[in-house]
Design a protein around this motif. Structure first.
Motif, short mmCIF file in Angstrom:
data_model
loop_
_atom_site.label_atom_id
_atom_site.label_comp_id
_atom_site.label_asym_id
_atom_site.label_seq_id
_atom_site.Cartn_x
_atom_site.Cartn_y
_atom_site.Cartn_z
N MET A 147 0.85 -1.20 0.00
CA MET A 147 0.00 0.00 0.00
C MET A 147 0.88 1.24 0.00
SD MET A 147 -2.92 1.08 2.77
CE MET A 147 -1.76 0.89 4.12
N ILE A 148 0.56 2.20 -0.85
CA ILE A 148 1.24 3.49 -0.89
C ILE A 148 0.39 4.50 -0.12
CG2 ILE A 148 2.08 5.35 -2.38
CD1 ILE A 148 2.40 3.22 -4.60
N ILE A 149 1.03 5.28 0.74
CA ILE A 149 0.35 6.30 1.53
C ILE A 149 0.58 7.66 0.90
CG2 ILE A 149 0.19 7.44 3.78
CD1 ILE A 149 -0.84 4.57 3.78
N SER A 150 -0.49 8.37 0.59
CA SER A 150 -0.44 9.73 0.08
C SER A 150 -0.71 10.69 1.22
CB SER A 150 -1.48 9.93 -1.03
OG SER A 150 -1.59 11.28 -1.40
N ALA A 151 0.25 11.60 1.48
CA ALA A 151 0.13 12.48 2.63
C ALA A 151 0.54 13.92 2.28
CB ALA A 151 1.01 11.95 3.78
N SER A 152 -0.31 14.72 1.75
CA SER A 152 -1.60 14.38 1.21
C SER A 152 -1.93 15.41 0.15
CB SER A 152 -2.65 14.42 2.35
OG SER A 152 -3.95 14.66 1.87
N TYR A 153 -2.61 15.01 -0.90
CA TYR A 153 -3.02 16.01 -1.90
C TYR A 153 -4.22 16.81 -1.43
CZ TYR A 153 -6.26 12.29 -3.45
OH TYR A 153 -7.23 11.31 -3.51
N ASP B 158 4.18 0.25 1.57
CA ASP B 158 5.22 0.10 0.55
C ASP B 158 5.98 1.39 0.29
OD1 ASP B 158 4.77 -2.66 -0.16
OD2 ASP B 158 2.90 -2.01 -1.07
N GLY B 159 5.38 2.52 0.60
CA GLY B 159 6.03 3.80 0.36
C GLY B 159 5.13 4.95 0.72
N PHE B 160 5.75 6.13 0.85
CA PHE B 160 5.03 7.36 1.18
C PHE B 160 5.25 8.39 0.07
CE2 PHE B 160 6.17 5.54 5.32
CZ PHE B 160 4.95 5.56 5.98
N VAL B 161 4.19 9.13 -0.26
CA VAL B 161 4.31 10.30 -1.13
C VAL B 161 3.80 11.49 -0.34
CG1 VAL B 161 3.66 11.39 -3.30
CG2 VAL B 161 3.99 8.91 -3.20
N PHE B 162 4.69 12.46 -0.10
CA PHE B 162 4.33 13.67 0.63
C PHE B 162 4.12 14.82 -0.35
CE2 PHE B 162 6.84 11.16 3.68
CZ PHE B 162 5.92 11.08 4.73
N ASP C 88 3.64 7.49 -7.95
CA ASP C 88 4.41 6.75 -8.95
C ASP C 88 5.13 5.58 -8.30
OD1 ASP C 88 5.93 5.91 -11.06
OD2 ASP C 88 6.93 7.83 -11.42
N ALA C 89 4.64 4.37 -8.54
CA ALA C 89 5.26 3.18 -7.97
C ALA C 89 6.66 2.95 -8.52
CB ALA C 89 4.39 1.96 -8.23
N SER C 90 6.91 3.36 -9.76
CA SER C 90 8.24 3.16 -10.34
C SER C 90 9.27 4.06 -9.66
CB SER C 90 8.22 3.42 -11.85
OG SER C 90 7.89 4.76 -12.14
N ARG C 91 8.88 5.27 -9.28
CA ARG C 91 9.81 6.16 -8.56
C ARG C 91 10.12 5.56 -7.18
NH1 ARG C 91 11.77 11.35 -8.87
NH2 ARG C 91 10.65 11.63 -10.82
N LEU C 92 9.09 5.06 -6.51
CA LEU C 92 9.32 4.42 -5.22
C LEU C 92 10.21 3.18 -5.37
CD1 LEU C 92 5.76 4.75 -3.65
CD2 LEU C 92 7.85 5.90 -2.86
N SER C 93 10.03 2.45 -6.47
CA SER C 93 10.87 1.28 -6.72
C SER C 93 12.34 1.68 -6.86
CB SER C 93 10.41 0.56 -7.99
OG SER C 93 9.09 0.07 -7.86
N ASN C 94 12.60 2.76 -7.58
CA ASN C 94 13.97 3.24 -7.73
C ASN C 94 14.57 3.61 -6.39
OD1 ASN C 94 14.31 3.00 -10.54
ND2 ASN C 94 13.22 4.90 -10.92
#
Length: 288
Positions: A1-7, A49-53, A221-227
């Motif tokens: 699960m990716i967490i968006s924090a937050s749009y 799985d990752g965070f997007v701030f 973007d899951a690919s950016r988190l993968s990198n």
């Protein structure tokens, strides 16, 4: 699960203490903006799985980033537009934001920051020529600190028109929506500037304006988190509006809670109400 924090709000700028308390607690709740029903979101290590701030001011949150990176990969969607005070009442100075981005990229790498020049608002204070020069100036200073800049043209929602019209009356400016041809020309020009400074230009949820080497954006973007993770982060594409290419995520923010006061903001219907909700915020609550 990716967490968006937050749009939906600026958690790093205003709700960082709340976020870290919820991270320690292993979960939080958020309100579905469409049906107003609360939902639970796990923040446990095994579930994230990752965070997007998303932010306009990372500084109050910066000291927490090493702890977050130890839990899961993250990157920051950092909005820097450099608009005049009439459009942006209380965002941090452009120089400060650029310094934040550079510092983050130096510690966590250029994949850890995406520059958002978003939305593009055409006014008598910010005509097309102004955007070209302003964008170039910021891009020059962010070279080597990010490999992507995301743009979009302002959506003229009812609440956006209301707030922008109020600001126009107060500060004496006019605004308009650009036509298709001038929008395409501007995108092509901005894409060229971005490319010259080592960035690809992406467009958020507006495929009609993809031109001149620009690409559709996937802001989550899951690919950016993968990198960043050095291993695959998998998530299906599940946008939150038409033409959105974001990967599936859970957003933990709340609308009408950001007191930045940007006249064009999609996430705030009433700036005074947003300030009141920020003042009433309880950092010990499981809801923002």
């Amino acid at each position: 699960m990716i967490i968006s924090a937050s749009y939906r709000t600026d958690i790093p700028a205003f709700y960082g203490d709340w976020f870290m308390r919820r991270l320690a607690a292993g979960g939080c709740r958020s309100i579905n903006p469409w049906n107003r029903k609360p939902y639970a979101v796990s923040l446990k290590r095994k579930d994230v799985d990752g965070f997007v701030f998303w932010t306009r001011n990372l500084a109050p949150f910066a000291d927490h980033l090493p702890e977050i990176a130890e839990r899961a990969p993250f990157y920051v969607q950092y909005t820097v537009t450099g608009y005049p005070h009439a459009l942006e009442r209380s965002v941090v100075a452009t120089d400060r934001a650029i310094t934040d981005m550079r510092d983050t990229a130096r510690v966590f790498g250029p994949f850890s920051v995406v520059w958002r020049y978003d939305p593009i608002v055409i006014t008598t204070l910010t005509p097309i020529s102004w955007h070209l020069e302003n964008f170039r100036h910021i891009a020059e200073r962010l070279e080597h600190s990010t490999n992507e800049v995301t743009i979009s043209f302002m959506h003229s929602y009812r609440k956006t028109r209301k707030n922008l019209d109020a600001a126009a009356r107060q500060f004496g400016f006019g605004w308009r929506e650009p036509g298709p041809e001038e929008s395409l020309d501007l995108v092509a020009a901005l894409a060229g500037i971005a490319n010259a400074h080592g960035m690809r230009l992406t467009i958020c949820s507006q495929p009609a304006f993809v031109a001149g080497g620009a690409e559709p954006a996937a802001c989550i973007d899951a690919s950016r988190l993968s990198n960043l993770a050095g291993q695959t982060v998998s998530a299906p594409i599940r946008g939150n509006r038409p033409d959105c290419l974001c990967h599936a995520s859970r957003d933990i923010g709340a609308y009408d809670t950001c007191p930045h006061g940007c006249a064009y903001c999609y996430a705030v219907s009433n700036p005074d109400a947003a300030k009141a909700r920020r003042a009433a915020h309880d950092p010990d609550s499981d809801l923002i």
